[in-house]
Design a protein around this motif. Structure first.
Motif, mmCIF file in Angstrom:
data_model
loop_
_atom_site.group_PDB
_atom_site.id
_atom_site.type_symbol
_atom_site.label_atom_id
_atom_site.label_comp_id
_atom_site.label_asym_id
_atom_site.label_seq_id
_atom_site.Cartn_x
_atom_site.Cartn_y
_atom_site.Cartn_z
ATOM 1 N N LEU A 272 0.660 -1.135 0.026
ATOM 2 C CA LEU A 272 -0.082 -0.060 0.140
ATOM 3 C C LEU A 272 0.894 1.210 0.008
ATOM 4 O O LEU A 272 0.470 2.565 0.049
ATOM 5 N N LEU A 273 2.081 1.101 -0.173
ATOM 6 C CA LEU A 273 3.314 2.252 0.174
ATOM 7 C C LEU A 273 2.781 3.200 -0.927
ATOM 8 O O LEU A 273 3.132 4.568 -0.643
ATOM 9 N N ALA A 274 2.496 3.108 -2.193
ATOM 10 C CA ALA A 274 2.262 3.778 -3.047
ATOM 11 C C ALA A 274 1.097 4.934 -2.942
ATOM 12 O O ALA A 274 0.859 5.853 -3.498
ATOM 13 N N LEU A 275 0.129 4.336 -1.860
ATOM 14 C CA LEU A 275 -1.039 5.255 -1.924
ATOM 15 C C LEU A 275 -0.824 6.099 -0.743
ATOM 16 O O LEU A 275 -1.503 5.957 0.224
ATOM 17 N N THR A 276 0.119 7.076 -0.912
ATOM 18 C CA THR A 276 0.329 8.026 0.140
ATOM 19 C C THR A 276 -0.401 9.367 -0.147
ATOM 20 O O THR A 276 -0.595 9.532 -1.390
ATOM 21 N N GLY A 277 -0.480 10.209 0.783
ATOM 22 C CA GLY A 277 -0.875 11.553 0.524
ATOM 23 C C GLY A 277 -2.424 11.403 0.138
ATOM 24 O O GLY A 277 -2.977 12.525 -0.473
ATOM 25 N N CYS A 278 -3.378 10.536 0.930
ATOM 26 C CA CYS A 278 -4.754 10.469 0.470
ATOM 27 C C CYS A 278 -5.424 11.147 1.800
ATOM 28 O O CYS A 278 -5.244 10.858 3.010
ATOM 29 N N VAL A 279 -6.088 12.125 1.408
ATOM 30 C CA VAL A 279 -6.891 13.032 2.270
ATOM 31 C C VAL A 279 -8.403 12.703 1.939
ATOM 32 O O VAL A 279 -9.061 13.610 1.035
ATOM 33 N N ALA A 280 -9.235 12.125 2.765
ATOM 34 C CA ALA A 280 -10.453 11.753 2.351
ATOM 35 C C ALA A 280 -11.587 12.938 3.111
ATOM 36 O O ALA A 280 -11.402 13.797 3.730
ATOM 37 N N ASN A 281 -12.518 13.252 2.221
ATOM 38 C CA ASN A 281 -13.703 14.224 2.643
ATOM 39 C C ASN A 281 -13.026 15.530 2.713
ATOM 40 O O ASN A 281 -13.408 16.327 3.544
ATOM 41 N N ASN A 282 -11.934 15.846 2.122
ATOM 42 C CA ASN A 282 -11.384 17.363 2.055
ATOM 43 C C ASN A 282 -12.270 18.105 1.234
ATOM 44 O O ASN A 282 -12.691 17.966 0.098
ATOM 45 N N THR A 283 -12.726 19.176 1.859
ATOM 46 C CA THR A 283 -13.598 20.126 0.966
ATOM 47 C C THR A 283 -12.873 21.257 0.416
ATOM 48 O O THR A 283 -13.442 22.420 0.241
ATOM 49 N N SER A 284 -11.771 21.314 -0.038
ATOM 50 C CA SER A 284 -10.955 22.295 -0.388
ATOM 51 C C SER A 284 -11.445 22.746 -1.725
ATOM 52 O O SER A 284 -12.255 22.138 -2.683
ATOM 53 N N ASP A 285 -11.313 24.164 -2.024
ATOM 54 C CA ASP A 285 -11.991 24.703 -3.238
ATOM 55 C C ASP A 285 -11.098 24.570 -4.383
ATOM 56 O O ASP A 285 -11.369 24.955 -5.632
ATOM 57 N N SER A 286 -9.808 23.740 -4.017
ATOM 58 C CA SER A 286 -8.942 23.434 -5.325
ATOM 59 C C SER A 286 -9.577 22.926 -6.489
ATOM 60 O O SER A 286 -10.346 22.067 -6.186
ATOM 61 N N GLU A 287 -9.317 22.898 -7.922
ATOM 62 C CA GLU A 287 -9.673 22.306 -8.800
ATOM 63 C C GLU A 287 -9.626 20.693 -8.734
ATOM 64 O O GLU A 287 -8.608 20.282 -8.417
ATOM 65 N N HIS A 288 -10.490 19.978 -9.211
ATOM 66 C CA HIS A 288 -10.179 18.711 -9.231
ATOM 67 C C HIS A 288 -11.091 17.935 -10.098
ATOM 68 O O HIS A 288 -11.996 18.442 -10.635
ATOM 69 N N ALA A 289 -10.627 16.778 -10.546
ATOM 70 C CA ALA A 289 -11.423 15.803 -11.530
ATOM 71 C C ALA A 289 -12.643 15.300 -10.902
ATOM 72 O O ALA A 289 -12.685 15.113 -9.709
ATOM 73 N N ALA A 290 -13.755 15.511 -11.750
ATOM 74 C CA ALA A 290 -15.137 15.108 -11.280
ATOM 75 C C ALA A 290 -15.585 13.863 -11.512
ATOM 76 O O ALA A 290 -15.822 13.830 -12.889
ATOM 77 N N LEU A 291 -16.165 12.911 -10.841
ATOM 78 C CA LEU A 291 -16.737 11.739 -11.647
ATOM 79 C C LEU A 291 -18.085 11.490 -10.845
ATOM 80 O O LEU A 291 -18.183 12.011 -9.700
ATOM 81 N N THR A 292 -18.956 10.786 -11.490
ATOM 82 C CA THR A 292 -20.334 10.574 -10.774
ATOM 83 C C THR A 292 -20.288 9.081 -10.388
ATOM 84 O O THR A 292 -19.669 8.015 -11.177
ATOM 85 N N VAL A 293 -21.169 8.556 -9.351
ATOM 86 C CA VAL A 293 -21.439 7.281 -9.023
ATOM 87 C C VAL A 293 -22.891 7.107 -8.913
ATOM 88 O O VAL A 293 -23.616 7.538 -8.052
ATOM 89 N N ASP A 294 -23.293 5.951 -9.568
ATOM 90 C CA ASP A 294 -24.768 5.434 -9.486
ATOM 91 C C ASP A 294 -24.980 4.201 -8.514
ATOM 92 O O ASP A 294 -24.288 3.295 -8.992
#
Length: 388
Positions: free
Chosen positions: A16-38
């Protein structure tokens, strides 16, 4: 399980060591890619199966008729990188995470039980932008604590489902099916064993070994049933349980597991609980699994061994970014020792399971014991490095 209680536990996962820097539920206003889930009753449809590294958002809509959850998992399907829970029918919620390049999985959980449906590979490609870990230590710790609490809830929910299937087979007298479900279902318990041990009587009721029984103590739980399912391994003169005894044991096992599920819903963790947890899980391996004492009749100790290490890896992955800032050399040493231990376990894989403990050579058992000791030395430094 032994007749004693340890602090909550945490360790490391090299996969799992490659999966660093993960911040869940961060509400930052910075731009981000957006996906949808049904999330429907029988599918978890994500609008794309890859995205560039950096900030990423999933807008999850529940089109089913049950409360649902959405999970972004590490590649091994164990560690929770981000999740949103309690999405009612017709409602939507957003998950925003910061992801490094790597392989992940997405899944939904209608009804909030079981191991999730429509588990699908999700790839994060390299955007070329640096992934900056939050420099606020408190924020990093909060993410680690929150994600581990979600992991515990998920593992116990899967334990509930698996235990019900196991108990049904046992009560029906379908011992072959019950034996086939035993080790795989117990893995969910073993991954969060030190958490379960914190709930007083629930631990001995569910996981007490016969050797640890006190005079006059009722013997219930997994190992009481294990002895009945592997009578050829029991001592001479063992008498198979009556239907009434089976019903009592199976009913208590299901009920106590349901109680455990209730108990973990509002769990919170501290950093020291996670780091001390790692030491506790490794202790479980050293004093029960490596010695073959845990699964005395089924000899499925290596399944438990792997599950303890799974749980440890999840915990370590959650705190590794913090450790890198405090002591990169210790992180490198832990990475190496965890890798070496996993190599030994992988060498004993047979199909979906492992070699029975009784089929291991003395040399193989010694190699496991030596590597557990090699991991224990740096692991015992983790709490002092991160907390004190």
């Amino acid at each position: 399980m032994r007749a004693r209680f340890l602090p909550l536990l945490a360790v490391s996962a090299a996969g799992l060591l490659a999966l660093t820097g993960c911040v869940a539920n961060n509400t930052s206003d910075s731009e981000h890619a957006a996906l949808t889930v049904d999330s429907s009753a029988d599918a978890c449809a994500v609008s794309a199966n890859e995205a560039p590294s950096g900030n990423l958002s999933f807008s999850v809509t529940n089109s089913g008729d049950q409360v649902t959850e959405f999970y972004l998992l590490a590649e091994d399907g164990l560690r929770i990188v981000g999740e949103v829970e309690n999405i009612g029918p017709g409602l939507s919620r957003d998950l925003v995470v910061q992801l490094a390049p790597g392989n992940y999985l997405t899944t939904c959980k209608p009804g909030m039980v079981g191991d999730g449906i429509d588990k699908t590979a999700f790839t994060v490609t390299d955007s070329g932008d640096d992934i900056v870990v939050d420099e606020d230590l408190d924020a990093q710790v909060e993410v680690a604590n929150t994600n581990y609490a979600a992991y515990v809830r998920d593992q116990v929910a899967q334990l509930v489902t698996g235990t019900t299937a196991f108990a049904d087979a046992y009560l029906a007298g379908d011992d072959d099916t019950a034996r086939s479900l035993y080790a795989g279902t117990r893995a969910h318990w073993e991954r969060v064993e030190t958490v379960a041990e914190s709930f007083g009587d629930l631990d001995p009721q569910l996981d007490l070994r016969e050797a640890d029984l006190e005079e006059g103590q009722d013997w219930t739980g997994w190992h009481a049933i294990e002895k009945d399912l592997w009578p050829a391994e029991a001592e001479a003169g063992f008498t198979a349980y009556t239907p009434a005894q089976r019903e009592n044991l199976a009913t208590l096992l299901v009920a106590d597991t349901a109680t455990l599920n209730d108990e973990v819903q509002d769990l919170t963790f501290t950093l020291s609980q996670q780091t001390n947890g790692a030491i506790g899980l490794l202790d479980e391996v050293a004093t029960g699994k490596v010695t073959g004492e845990e699964e005395f009749w089924s000899h499925t100790d290596l399944w438990d061994f792997q599950a303890n290490i799974d749980g440890a890896k999840v915990l370590y992955a959650g705190v590794r970014d913090i450790l890198l800032e405090e002591d990169a050399d210790l992180a490198a040493e832990l990475d190496t020792e965890f890798d070496q231990l996993q190599v030994l376990l992988d060498a004993q894989r047979v199909g979906d399971g492992f070699t029975l403990y009784t089929d291991l050579t003395p040399e193989e058992i010694k190699a496991f014991a030596d590597q557990v000791n090699a991991l224990g030395e740096p692991l015992n430094q983790l709490t002092a490095t991160l907390v004190l």
